[in-house]
Design an enzyme around this catalytic site. Structure first.
Site, PDB file in Angstrom:
ATOM      1  N   LYS A  22      45.957  47.839  57.050  1.00  0.00           N
ATOM      2  CA  LYS A  22      46.367  49.210  56.751  1.00  0.00           C
ATOM      3  C   LYS A  22      47.834  49.247  56.320  1.00  0.00           C
ATOM      4  CE  LYS A  22      47.557  50.125  61.574  1.00  0.00           C
ATOM      5  NZ  LYS A  22      47.336  50.997  62.757  1.00  0.00           N
ATOM      6  N   ARG A  56      42.334  59.925  69.729  1.00  0.00           N
ATOM      7  CA  ARG A  56      42.538  60.034  68.291  1.00  0.00           C
ATOM      8  C   ARG A  56      41.198  60.305  67.622  1.00  0.00           C
ATOM      9  NH1 ARG A  56      46.198  55.446  65.592  1.00  0.00           N
ATOM     10  NH2 ARG A  56      44.362  54.138  65.978  1.00  0.00           N
ATOM     11  N   TYR A 100      81.281  56.116  56.897  1.00  0.00           N
ATOM     12  CA  TYR A 100      81.395  57.560  57.021  1.00  0.00           C
ATOM     13  C   TYR A 100      81.886  57.951  58.415  1.00  0.00           C
ATOM     14  CZ  TYR A 100      78.703  58.133  52.694  1.00  0.00           C
ATOM     15  OH  TYR A 100      78.274  58.098  51.397  1.00  0.00           O
ATOM     16  N   MET A 150      73.069  54.612  54.169  1.00  0.00           N
ATOM     17  CA  MET A 150      71.962  54.628  53.217  1.00  0.00           C
ATOM     18  C   MET A 150      71.955  53.409  52.296  1.00  0.00           C
ATOM     19  SD  MET A 150      70.873  57.431  50.306  1.00  0.00           S
ATOM     20  CE  MET A 150      70.628  58.764  51.477  1.00  0.00           C
TER      21      MET A 150
END
Length: 362
Positions: free
Chosen positions: A29, A121, A249, A296
């Site tokens: 998956k 589930r 930052y 990032m």
């Protein structure tokens, strides 16, 4: 620089898992745990795997293109049936109500009865519901070929006690159901449960493993697993900063003394999770810590005079593995694999398969 995926490692992990006694029902998956569906499935299929598990119909279509005569099981409840019939996919039964509602689509479909022993589930939540599903399938002449479950706590800290309850429930329900129906495949053991070799699962025909195939274990270290994933980057800048200077930052990191800071062109936008900063990286086999946060597009290291621009940096590899980060308690191994972006250059080793057409490196 970039990500290297070792298909020979996946081959060898498959062989070592099957050496424990049962054939593999491969969990592929989420793009084969984000290692690439086509290369991974092709590799496992060439190794003799004939059962694959996915969560969605789109994933099943990808598997079918690389494994033409394998059994491909879709675990999410299915409501669109064209591809199921065209590609002869196996489907898990989500509940008794789902089964009755979808009856008109089920002729000729291979079904697996899932027992919900604690995940909450999908699947039969009680033995009575499971018995009702079985009776309905028999009365309607449906092709019920599989029996399965998913253990929710096999890799948790309290797994030894709690997992035993779930195994006992599955063993009890499945044994009684098997007195009423012959199942072609019975699969319950996920990767963590595979290690436990619980005799109560002796009636299972397959081990349904995912993360072990890729060389990782979120439970105790498994020395015989071979990691299939490496990730390297490089130093693109170096700065000598004075005491009191900030890095990145904000003011999350302030140098206490004069320091040498290396800049890496990699960050959470590339899928390098912030949890990675809790262990050092390695440059020429020497460890250097992250400073500040992982941002990032960039990350920062505190280094010494031996480090130069262009030096290769091992983010994950032979020295620091995904499992090592997992055991810090800040992330798990599947999460780290799935977080990685495919904008990072990739290459495959150890297989004659088609690699992705973009973001290659040599």
């Amino acid at each position: 620089m970039g990500v290297t995926i070792d298909l020979n490692a996946i081959r060898e992990n498959k062989r070592r898992i099957e050496a424990l006694g049962r054939p593999v029902f491969a969990v592929v998956k989420n793009n084969a745990y984000n290692l690439g569906m086509k290369p991974v499935v092709t590799t496992l299929y060439e190794e003799g795997v004939r059962h694959f598990m996915v969560t969605t119909l789109d994933e099943a279509t990808e598997v079918r293109s690389s494994a033409p005569d394998a059994r491909v099981l879709v675990m999410n409840p299915v409501y669109e049936w064209t591809s199921v019939h065209e590609q002869q996919l196996d489907v898990a039964i989500g509940s008794y109500d789902w089964l009755v509602a979808q009856r008109s689509q089920l002729d000729g479909v291979r079904l697996h009865l899932k027992l919900d022993v604690g995940m909450n589930r999908f699947g039969a939540k009680t033995y009575d519901e499971a018995l009702a599903i079985l009776a309905y399938c028999q009365d309607e002449g449906l092709d019920l070929v599989g029996l399965c479950t998913h253990f929710p706590l096999a890799d948790a800290d309290n797994a030894e006690i709690e997992h035993s309850v779930h195994v006992e429930r599955f063993a009890d329900w499945s044994t009684r159901l098997m007195e009423r129906q012959t199942f072609e495949v019975v699969h319950a053991a996920n990767s963590a449960a595979t290690l436990q070799a619980d005799p109560r699962l002796g009636h299972c025909t397959h081990v349904r493993v995912g993360i072990f195939l890729y060389g990782y274990s979120s439970v105790e270290p498994v020395d015989w697993l071979i990691p299939a994933f490496r990730w390297e980057t490089e130093v693109i800048a170096i700065h000598d900063i004075e005491a009191g200077a900030h890095v990145g930052y904000g003011t999350g990191y302030t140098a206490e003394s004069r320091e040498r800071i290396a800049v890496l062109p990699i960050g959470y936008g590339d899928g390098l999770m912030r949890a990675r900063r809790h262990l050092p990286v390695h440059i020429q086999e020497k460890a250097f810590p992250f400073v500040s946060n992982i941002f990032m597009s960039h990350s920062f290291l505190r280094v010494d005079a031996s480090v130069q621009i262009g030096d290769r940096v091992e983010l994950y590899g032979n020295t620091t593995k995904i499992d090592d980060i997992t055991r810090t308690g800040y992330a798990n191994n599947s999460e780290q694999l799935c977080a990685r972006s495919w904008r990072v250059p990739h290459r495959y080793e150890g297989g004659n398969v088609c690699t992705p057409p973009t973001n290659q490196f040599v």
